[in-house]
Enzyme design. Structure first.
Site, PDB file in Angstrom:
ATOM      1  N   HIS A  68       1.011  -0.887   0.126  1.00  0.00           N
ATOM      2  CA  HIS A  68       0.376   0.053   0.059  1.00  0.00           C
ATOM      3  C   HIS A  68       1.002   0.827  -0.283  1.00  0.00           C
ATOM      4  CE1 HIS A  68       0.608  -0.102   3.916  1.00  0.00           C
ATOM      5  NE2 HIS A  68       0.428   1.338   4.281  1.00  0.00           N
ATOM      6  N   ASP A 118      -0.363  -7.128   1.700  1.00  0.00           N
ATOM      7  CA  ASP A 118      -0.264  -6.310   1.599  1.00  0.00           C
ATOM      8  C   ASP A 118       1.892  -6.613   1.932  1.00  0.00           C
ATOM      9  OD1 ASP A 118       0.313  -3.219   2.128  1.00  0.00           O
ATOM     10  OD2 ASP A 118      -0.040  -3.019   3.707  1.00  0.00           O
ATOM     11  N   GLY A 214       2.855   6.967   9.517  1.00  0.00           N
ATOM     12  CA  GLY A 214       4.745   6.783   8.513  1.00  0.00           C
ATOM     13  C   GLY A 214       4.969   6.235   8.907  1.00  0.00           C
ATOM     14  N   SER A 216       4.511   2.641   8.366  1.00  0.00           N
ATOM     15  CA  SER A 216       3.591   1.416   7.387  1.00  0.00           C
ATOM     16  C   SER A 216       5.011   0.836   6.720  1.00  0.00           C
ATOM     17  CB  SER A 216       2.771   2.099   6.592  1.00  0.00           C
ATOM     18  OG  SER A 216       1.484   2.212   7.744  1.00  0.00           O
ATOM     19  N   GLY A 217       5.214  -0.387   6.227  1.00  0.00           N
ATOM     20  CA  GLY A 217       5.839  -0.601   5.196  1.00  0.00           C
ATOM     21  C   GLY A 217       7.052  -1.111   6.262  1.00  0.00           C
TER      22      GLY A 217
END
Length: 267
Positions: A68, A118, A214, A216-217
């Site tokens: 995402h 994801d 911020g 995420s990932g």
């Protein structure tokens, strides 16, 4: 032969910190070089690259993040910064390295509605050079013994919901919980969420410690007991709010994607 040597080198360095150790809510500032696989994924905005998401280094050519974070973003708009610690200063024991992104390989089954699958891999134009603050994370073979263990989550995400972005990398510890417990916690908070096994949950009943916008990932890592190396248990995917009671963080479960990751890394 070169590929074999590269794989052996990776096995010898992944998940090991070189420094002695002296989206995050309720956490604290990490010391320099403590999480050397952490990367800042940056996106071009009008005149400069700005931090958007976290990522983790897998080897000298590839990093991993959440799908995402890169959906509908051309690779030319992305930049990875590795070895970063304090975004506000260049005066650090070792410098960072920046790499432009050549290939974005998002999981073909990624569903932007449910956030299932994801996961995305990012290939750099030029390989990075490992150094004390730039070390790849190990990918786990399995995670059967993760529930109940303490995981660490790191990032430059907001310090609380709608709050400020920190300049120094933040860290927080959260317990891994099983998925049915995770679903029940969300139910207790008033949400009906289906959390299949491709996700892994971590968080506290009482809230207070979590990843946030911020982050995420970015990586959720667990230390393997046998050899003390750090493993990538999950990639920060979603949550509702930040650090709310009964609303644990939900991560893409990396052990379920080991084969897919290895397949992409051949490129």
């Amino acid at each position: 032969m070169a590929a074999l040597n590269s794989a052996l080198l990776l096995l010898s360095v992944c998940g090991r910190r070189m420094f002695p150790v002296s989206r995050i809510v309720g956490g604290e500032q990490a010391s320099f070089g403590k999480w050397p696989w952490q990367a800042s994924l940056r996106q071009w905005r009008t005149s400069t690259y700005l931090h958007k998401c976290g990522a983790a280094l897998l080897n000298e050519n590839w990093a991993i993040t959440a799908a995402h974070c890169v959906e509908n973003v051309p690779p030319s708009d992305l930049l990875l910064r590795l070895g970063e610690h304090d975004l506000s200063t260049d005066d650090e024991p070792y410098g960072f390295q920046e790499r432009r992104v050549q290939i974005v390989a998002s999981h073909p089954q990624f569903d932007a509605r449910t956030f299932e699958y994801d996961l995305a891999l990012l290939r750099f134009y030029e390989p990075v050079t490992f150094q004390p603050n730039i070390v790849p994370i190990c990918v786990p073979n399995g995670d059967t013994k993760f529930v109940g263990r303490t995981a660490w989550v790191t990032g430059w995400g907001r310090l609380y919901e709608d709050g400020p972005l920190p300049s120094v990398l933040q860290e927080v510890s959260v317990p891994i919980i099983n998925n049915s417990v995770c679903e029940n916690m969300y139910r207790n908070a008033g949400y009906i969420e289906h959390i299949p096994e491709i996700f892994i949950c971590a968080g506290w009943n009482k809230g207070g410690f979590d990843s946030c916008e911020g982050d995420s990932g970015g990586p959720m890592v667990i230390q393997r007991q046998s050899d003390k190396r750090w493993l990538l248990g999950g990639v920060i995917s979603w949550g509702i709010g930040c650090a709310e009671p009964n609303q644990p963080g939900v991560y893409t479960r990396i052990s379920k994607f080991r084969d897919w990751i290895n397949q992409i890394l051949q490129f």
